[in-house]
Motif scaffolding. Structure first.
Motif, short mmCIF file in Angstrom:
data_model
loop_
_atom_site.label_atom_id
_atom_site.label_comp_id
_atom_site.label_asym_id
_atom_site.label_seq_id
_atom_site.Cartn_x
_atom_site.Cartn_y
_atom_site.Cartn_z
N PRO A 46 0.79 -1.24 0.00
CA PRO A 46 0.00 0.00 0.00
C PRO A 46 0.82 1.28 0.00
O PRO A 46 0.32 2.33 -0.43
CB PRO A 46 -0.84 -0.12 1.27
CG PRO A 46 -0.96 -1.58 1.52
CD PRO A 46 0.35 -2.15 1.09
N LEU A 47 2.06 1.24 0.48
CA LEU A 47 2.90 2.44 0.44
C LEU A 47 3.55 2.64 -0.92
O LEU A 47 4.15 3.69 -1.17
CB LEU A 47 3.98 2.36 1.53
CG LEU A 47 3.48 2.43 2.98
CD1 LEU A 47 4.66 2.45 3.94
CD2 LEU A 47 2.61 3.67 3.19
N ARG A 48 3.46 1.62 -1.78
CA ARG A 48 3.94 1.69 -3.17
C ARG A 48 5.43 2.03 -3.27
O ARG A 48 5.86 2.79 -4.14
CB ARG A 48 3.12 2.72 -3.96
CG ARG A 48 1.63 2.43 -4.03
CD ARG A 48 1.35 1.18 -4.87
NE ARG A 48 -0.06 0.87 -4.95
CZ ARG A 48 -0.89 1.36 -5.88
NH1 ARG A 48 -0.43 2.20 -6.80
NH2 ARG A 48 -2.17 1.02 -5.89
N ARG A 49 6.23 1.46 -2.37
CA ARG A 49 7.68 1.67 -2.44
C ARG A 49 8.39 0.56 -1.69
O ARG A 49 7.79 -0.16 -0.88
CB ARG A 49 8.08 3.02 -1.83
CG ARG A 49 7.82 3.14 -0.32
CD ARG A 49 8.37 4.45 0.21
NE ARG A 49 8.10 4.64 1.62
CZ ARG A 49 8.86 4.15 2.62
NH1 ARG A 49 9.92 3.40 2.34
NH2 ARG A 49 8.55 4.39 3.88
N GLY A 50 9.67 0.42 -1.96
CA GLY A 50 10.49 -0.49 -1.18
C GLY A 50 10.90 0.18 0.12
O GLY A 50 10.74 1.39 0.31
N GLY A 51 11.45 -0.62 1.03
CA GLY A 51 11.88 -0.09 2.32
C GLY A 51 13.36 0.22 2.35
O GLY A 51 14.12 -0.17 1.46
N GLU A 52 13.77 0.91 3.39
CA GLU A 52 15.18 1.22 3.63
C GLU A 52 15.66 0.42 4.84
O GLU A 52 14.89 0.21 5.79
CB GLU A 52 15.37 2.72 3.88
CG GLU A 52 14.96 3.60 2.72
CD GLU A 52 15.85 3.42 1.50
OE1 GLU A 52 17.01 3.00 1.68
OE2 GLU A 52 15.38 3.67 0.38
N PRO A 53 16.93 0.00 4.86
CA PRO A 53 17.44 -0.74 6.01
C PRO A 53 17.23 -0.02 7.34
O PRO A 53 16.96 -0.65 8.36
CB PRO A 53 18.94 -0.88 5.68
CG PRO A 53 19.01 -0.85 4.19
CD PRO A 53 17.94 0.12 3.78
N GLU A 54 17.33 1.30 7.31
CA GLU A 54 17.16 2.08 8.55
C GLU A 54 15.75 1.98 9.11
O GLU A 54 15.55 2.10 10.32
CB GLU A 54 17.51 3.55 8.29
CG GLU A 54 18.98 3.81 8.01
CD GLU A 54 19.43 3.39 6.62
OE1 GLU A 54 20.65 3.29 6.39
OE2 GLU A 54 18.55 3.16 5.75
N GLU A 55 14.77 1.75 8.24
CA GLU A 55 13.38 1.61 8.71
C GLU A 55 13.21 0.29 9.47
O GLU A 55 12.45 0.23 10.45
CB GLU A 55 12.42 1.69 7.52
CG GLU A 55 12.39 3.07 6.89
CD GLU A 55 11.49 3.15 5.68
OE1 GLU A 55 10.54 3.96 5.70
OE2 GLU A 55 11.72 2.40 4.72
N VAL A 56 13.90 -0.75 9.03
CA VAL A 56 13.86 -2.02 9.75
C VAL A 56 14.66 -1.90 11.04
O VAL A 56 14.24 -2.37 12.10
CB VAL A 56 14.40 -3.16 8.88
CG1 VAL A 56 14.34 -4.48 9.63
CG2 VAL A 56 13.61 -3.26 7.58
N ALA A 57 15.82 -1.23 10.96
CA ALA A 57 16.66 -1.06 12.14
C ALA A 57 15.89 -0.36 13.27
O ALA A 57 16.04 -0.71 14.45
CB ALA A 57 17.91 -0.26 11.78
N ALA A 58 15.08 0.60 12.93
CA ALA A 58 14.31 1.33 13.95
C ALA A 58 13.39 0.39 14.72
O ALA A 58 13.22 0.53 15.94
CB ALA A 58 13.50 2.45 13.30
N VAL A 59 12.82 -0.58 14.03
CA VAL A 59 11.92 -1.54 14.69
C VAL A 59 12.73 -2.52 15.53
O VAL A 59 12.31 -2.91 16.63
CB VAL A 59 11.05 -2.27 13.64
CG1 VAL A 59 10.17 -3.32 14.31
CG2 VAL A 59 10.20 -1.26 12.88
N VAL A 60 13.90 -2.93 15.04
CA VAL A 60 14.77 -3.80 15.83
C VAL A 60 15.14 -3.12 17.14
O VAL A 60 15.11 -3.74 18.21
CB VAL A 60 16.03 -4.19 15.04
CG1 VAL A 60 17.00 -4.96 15.92
CG2 VAL A 60 15.67 -5.01 13.81
N LEU A 61 15.50 -1.84 17.06
CA LEU A 61 15.87 -1.12 18.29
C LEU A 61 14.68 -1.01 19.24
O LEU A 61 14.83 -1.13 20.46
CB LEU A 61 16.43 0.26 17.96
CG LEU A 61 17.96 0.31 17.90
CD1 LEU A 61 18.51 -0.48 16.73
CD2 LEU A 61 18.48 1.74 17.88
#
Length: 265
Positions: A213-228
Protein backbone atom coordinates in the motif's frame (compact mmCIF):
# COMPACT_ATOMS: atom_id res chain seq x y z
CA UNK A 1 17.86 9.21 22.66
CA UNK A 2 20.44 6.99 24.36
CA UNK A 3 18.32 3.94 25.10
CA UNK A 4 21.33 1.60 25.00
CA UNK A 5 23.94 3.59 26.90
CA UNK A 6 26.27 1.12 28.60
CA UNK A 7 24.64 -1.87 26.89
CA UNK A 8 26.42 -4.61 24.96
CA UNK A 9 24.97 -5.67 21.61
CA UNK A 10 25.85 -8.40 19.12
CA UNK A 11 24.65 -7.99 15.53
CA UNK A 12 25.17 -10.85 13.10
CA UNK A 13 25.25 -10.05 9.40
CA UNK A 14 26.52 -6.60 10.42
CA UNK A 15 28.66 -6.16 7.32
CA UNK A 16 25.91 -4.73 5.13
CA UNK A 17 22.22 -4.00 4.68
CA UNK A 18 19.88 -4.30 7.64
CA UNK A 19 22.65 -5.60 9.90
CA UNK A 20 24.89 -2.61 9.24
CA UNK A 21 22.01 -0.15 9.69
CA UNK A 22 21.11 -1.81 12.98
CA UNK A 23 24.69 -1.85 14.27
CA UNK A 24 25.09 1.84 13.49
CA UNK A 25 21.76 2.67 15.11
CA UNK A 26 22.63 0.80 18.31
CA UNK A 27 25.98 2.61 18.46
CA UNK A 28 24.33 6.01 18.00
CA UNK A 29 22.23 5.24 21.05
CA UNK A 30 25.21 4.40 23.23
CA UNK A 31 25.70 0.65 22.85
CA UNK A 32 28.98 -1.17 22.51
CA UNK A 33 28.52 -3.27 19.38
CA UNK A 34 30.09 -6.51 18.20
CA UNK A 35 29.83 -6.38 14.41
CA UNK A 36 29.83 -10.02 13.30
CA UNK A 37 29.81 -11.21 9.71
CA UNK A 38 31.64 -13.46 7.29
CA UNK A 39 33.03 -10.28 5.70
CA UNK A 40 32.87 -6.50 6.08
CA UNK A 41 32.08 -6.57 9.79
CA UNK A 42 35.34 -4.69 10.31
CA UNK A 43 34.14 -1.97 7.94
CA UNK A 44 30.99 -1.46 10.00
CA UNK A 45 33.01 -1.43 13.23
CA UNK A 46 35.32 1.21 11.74
CA UNK A 47 32.30 3.32 10.77
CA UNK A 48 31.08 3.19 14.37
CA UNK A 49 34.48 4.13 15.75
CA UNK A 50 34.73 7.01 13.27
CA UNK A 51 31.53 8.48 14.66
CA UNK A 52 32.83 8.17 18.21
CA UNK A 53 31.13 4.92 19.15
CA UNK A 54 32.36 1.66 20.64
CA UNK A 55 32.66 -1.38 18.40
CA UNK A 56 34.66 -4.50 17.72
CA UNK A 57 34.56 -6.71 14.63
CA UNK A 58 34.17 -10.49 14.64
CA UNK A 59 34.57 -12.70 11.58
CA UNK A 60 32.00 -15.47 11.95
CA UNK A 61 29.73 -17.92 10.17
CA UNK A 62 26.30 -17.50 11.75
CA UNK A 63 25.48 -21.19 11.21
CA UNK A 64 28.58 -22.53 12.98
CA UNK A 65 28.17 -23.32 16.67
CA UNK A 66 31.74 -22.45 17.67
CA UNK A 67 31.68 -19.15 15.77
CA UNK A 68 28.47 -18.00 17.45
CA UNK A 69 29.75 -18.96 20.90
CA UNK A 70 32.97 -17.06 20.19
CA UNK A 71 31.11 -13.91 19.08
CA UNK A 72 29.01 -13.87 22.23
CA UNK A 73 32.07 -14.47 24.39
CA UNK A 74 33.75 -11.54 22.61
CA UNK A 75 30.84 -9.28 23.54
CA UNK A 76 31.09 -10.30 27.19
CA UNK A 77 34.88 -10.00 27.27
CA UNK A 78 34.88 -6.61 25.52
CA UNK A 79 31.89 -4.90 27.08
CA UNK A 80 31.36 -6.90 30.28
CA UNK A 81 27.99 -8.39 29.39
CA UNK A 82 25.59 -9.26 26.58
CA UNK A 83 22.29 -7.37 26.71
CA UNK A 84 20.97 -7.61 23.16
CA UNK A 85 21.45 -9.93 20.19
CA UNK A 86 20.18 -9.15 16.73
CA UNK A 87 20.39 -12.51 14.93
CA UNK A 88 20.20 -11.03 11.48
CA UNK A 89 22.57 -12.98 9.22
CA UNK A 90 20.88 -14.75 6.35
CA UNK A 91 21.10 -15.82 2.72
CA UNK A 92 18.40 -15.82 0.06
CA UNK A 93 19.35 -18.86 -1.99
CA UNK A 94 17.73 -17.22 -5.02
CA UNK A 95 14.10 -17.48 -6.10
CA UNK A 96 14.08 -21.10 -7.27
CA UNK A 97 10.80 -22.93 -6.90
CA UNK A 98 10.12 -25.97 -4.76
CA UNK A 99 11.04 -28.44 -7.49
CA UNK A 100 14.08 -26.52 -8.70
CA UNK A 101 15.96 -26.45 -5.39
CA UNK A 102 18.35 -29.24 -4.40
CA UNK A 103 18.56 -30.83 -0.98
CA UNK A 104 22.02 -29.28 -0.66
CA UNK A 105 20.57 -25.81 -1.30
CA UNK A 106 17.88 -26.38 1.31
CA UNK A 107 20.44 -27.59 3.83
CA UNK A 108 22.65 -24.53 3.45
CA UNK A 109 19.77 -22.05 3.58
CA UNK A 110 18.35 -23.68 6.70
CA UNK A 111 21.82 -23.86 8.28
CA UNK A 112 22.38 -20.12 8.02
CA UNK A 113 18.83 -18.76 8.27
CA UNK A 114 17.34 -21.05 10.92
CA UNK A 115 20.14 -22.83 12.75
CA UNK A 116 21.95 -19.49 12.98
CA UNK A 117 19.24 -17.77 15.08
CA UNK A 118 18.84 -20.97 17.13
CA UNK A 119 22.54 -20.89 18.00
CA UNK A 120 22.35 -17.20 18.91
CA UNK A 121 19.48 -17.89 21.31
CA UNK A 122 21.08 -21.05 22.67
CA UNK A 123 24.34 -19.32 23.56
CA UNK A 124 23.13 -15.84 24.54
CA UNK A 125 19.94 -16.53 26.48
CA UNK A 126 21.52 -18.39 29.44
CA UNK A 127 24.01 -15.54 29.96
CA UNK A 128 21.23 -12.97 29.74
CA UNK A 129 19.01 -14.95 32.12
CA UNK A 130 21.81 -15.20 34.68
CA UNK A 131 22.14 -11.41 34.54
CA UNK A 132 18.40 -10.82 34.96
CA UNK A 133 17.22 -10.52 31.37
CA UNK A 134 17.90 -9.30 27.87
CA UNK A 135 16.45 -9.05 24.38
CA UNK A 136 16.97 -11.17 21.28
CA UNK A 137 15.59 -10.09 17.91
CA UNK A 138 15.77 -12.46 14.95
CA UNK A 139 15.38 -11.33 11.36
CA UNK A 140 12.62 -13.35 9.74
CA UNK A 141 10.73 -12.11 6.65
CA UNK A 142 7.25 -11.58 5.27
CA UNK A 143 8.18 -14.64 3.20
CA UNK A 144 7.88 -16.62 6.42
CA UNK A 145 4.32 -15.46 7.03
CA UNK A 146 2.81 -17.03 3.92
CA UNK A 147 3.63 -18.02 0.36
CA UNK A 148 4.43 -15.51 -2.35
CA UNK A 149 7.32 -13.37 -1.10
CA UNK A 150 10.43 -15.49 -1.65
CA UNK A 151 11.96 -18.74 -2.83
CA UNK A 152 10.69 -22.00 -1.36
CA UNK A 153 13.65 -22.80 0.87
CA UNK A 154 14.11 -19.19 2.00
CA UNK A 155 10.41 -18.90 2.87
CA UNK A 156 10.45 -22.14 4.84
CA UNK A 157 13.55 -21.05 6.75
CA UNK A 158 11.97 -17.75 7.72
CA UNK A 159 8.74 -19.45 8.79
CA UNK A 160 10.95 -21.56 11.02
CA UNK A 161 12.46 -18.41 12.54
CA UNK A 162 9.01 -17.11 13.43
CA UNK A 163 8.12 -20.36 15.20
CA UNK A 164 11.56 -20.42 16.82
CA UNK A 165 11.03 -17.07 18.54
CA UNK A 166 7.61 -18.17 19.75
CA UNK A 167 9.01 -21.41 21.13
CA UNK A 168 12.03 -19.70 22.67
CA UNK A 169 9.89 -17.05 24.35
CA UNK A 170 7.85 -19.79 25.99
CA UNK A 171 10.83 -21.89 27.04
CA UNK A 172 12.51 -18.81 28.54
CA UNK A 173 9.46 -18.10 30.68
CA UNK A 174 10.41 -16.34 33.90
CA UNK A 175 13.97 -15.61 32.76
CA UNK A 176 13.50 -11.98 31.82
CA UNK A 177 14.76 -12.72 28.30
CA UNK A 178 12.46 -11.56 25.52
CA UNK A 179 12.65 -13.08 22.02
CA UNK A 180 10.97 -11.49 19.02
CA UNK A 181 11.28 -11.40 15.24
CA UNK A 182 11.18 -8.63 12.69
CA UNK A 183 9.75 -9.50 9.26
CA UNK A 184 11.02 -7.15 6.55
CA UNK A 185 9.32 -6.84 3.21
CA UNK A 186 11.22 -5.68 0.12
CA UNK A 187 14.21 -3.69 1.39
CA UNK A 188 17.20 -2.52 -0.63
CA UNK A 189 20.17 -4.58 0.59
CA UNK A 190 22.89 -6.70 -0.93
CA UNK A 191 20.44 -9.60 -0.94
CA UNK A 192 17.94 -7.71 -3.11
CA UNK A 193 20.48 -5.81 -5.22
CA UNK A 194 19.64 -7.84 -8.34
CA UNK A 195 15.97 -6.84 -8.11
CA UNK A 196 16.76 -3.16 -7.70
CA UNK A 197 19.52 -3.14 -10.33
CA UNK A 198 17.33 -4.87 -12.90
CA UNK A 199 14.46 -2.47 -12.26
CA UNK A 200 16.69 0.57 -12.66
CA UNK A 201 18.43 -0.72 -15.76
CA UNK A 202 15.11 -1.52 -17.42
CA UNK A 203 13.52 1.81 -16.49
CA UNK A 204 11.05 0.17 -14.10
CA UNK A 205 12.31 1.58 -10.79
CA UNK A 206 8.89 3.11 -10.11
CA UNK A 207 7.42 -0.40 -9.98
CA UNK A 208 9.57 -1.44 -7.00
CA UNK A 209 7.31 -2.19 -4.05
CA UNK A 210 4.16 -1.59 -6.11
CA UNK A 211 2.34 -4.48 -4.42
CA UNK A 212 2.32 -2.87 -0.97
CA UNK A 213 0.00 0.00 0.00
CA UNK A 214 2.90 2.44 0.44
CA UNK A 215 3.94 1.69 -3.17
CA UNK A 216 7.68 1.67 -2.44
CA UNK A 217 10.49 -0.49 -1.18
CA UNK A 218 11.88 -0.09 2.32
CA UNK A 219 15.18 1.22 3.63
CA UNK A 220 17.44 -0.74 6.01
CA UNK A 221 17.16 2.08 8.55
CA UNK A 222 13.38 1.61 8.71
CA UNK A 223 13.86 -2.02 9.75
CA UNK A 224 16.66 -1.06 12.14
CA UNK A 225 14.31 1.33 13.95
CA UNK A 226 11.92 -1.54 14.69
CA UNK A 227 14.77 -3.80 15.83
CA UNK A 228 15.87 -1.12 18.29
CA UNK A 229 12.30 -0.73 19.55
CA UNK A 230 11.96 -4.48 20.14
CA UNK A 231 15.33 -4.48 21.93
CA UNK A 232 14.49 -1.53 24.17
CA UNK A 233 12.64 -1.06 27.43
CA UNK A 234 9.82 0.49 25.39
CA UNK A 235 8.98 -3.05 24.23
CA UNK A 236 9.22 -4.55 27.71
CA UNK A 237 5.84 -6.28 27.30
CA UNK A 238 6.43 -7.52 23.74
CA UNK A 239 7.56 -11.13 23.61
CA UNK A 240 7.31 -14.03 21.18
CA UNK A 241 6.04 -11.82 18.36
CA UNK A 242 6.83 -11.44 14.66
CA UNK A 243 6.44 -7.83 13.59
CA UNK A 244 6.12 -7.13 9.85
CA UNK A 245 7.93 -4.08 8.46
CA UNK A 246 6.72 -4.27 4.89
CA UNK A 247 4.70 -1.23 3.89
CA UNK A 248 1.53 -3.25 4.40
CA UNK A 249 2.41 -6.03 1.94
CA UNK A 250 1.50 -8.85 4.31
CA UNK A 251 -1.97 -7.42 4.90
CA UNK A 252 -2.90 -9.27 1.69
CA UNK A 253 0.29 -10.68 0.08
CA UNK A 254 -0.90 -10.18 -3.52
CA UNK A 255 1.08 -12.44 -5.86
CA UNK A 256 0.99 -13.76 -9.40
CA UNK A 257 -0.13 -17.37 -9.47
CA UNK A 258 1.99 -20.13 -10.96
CA UNK A 259 0.38 -23.30 -12.25
CA UNK A 260 2.30 -26.53 -11.74
CA UNK A 261 4.72 -26.99 -14.62
CA UNK A 262 4.10 -23.52 -16.09
CA UNK A 263 5.83 -20.15 -15.81
CA UNK A 264 4.15 -17.42 -13.76
CA UNK A 265 2.50 -14.66 -15.79
Amino acid sequence: MMRFAGKSVLVTGAGSGIGRATALAFAREGAGVVCADVAQGDVTAAMIEDMGGRAVACAMDAGEDADVARAIALAVDTFGEIDVVHANAGISGGIAGLFDTTAEDWSEILRVNLIGPFLAIRHAAPIMAAAGGGAIVCTASVAGLRSGAGGAAYSASKAGVINLVQTAAQQLSGSGVRVNAVCPGLVETGMTAMVYDHARQSGKEARIGRLNPLRRGGEPEEVAAVVLFLSSAEASYVNGQALAVDGGLSSSHPVTRQDYGRTAI
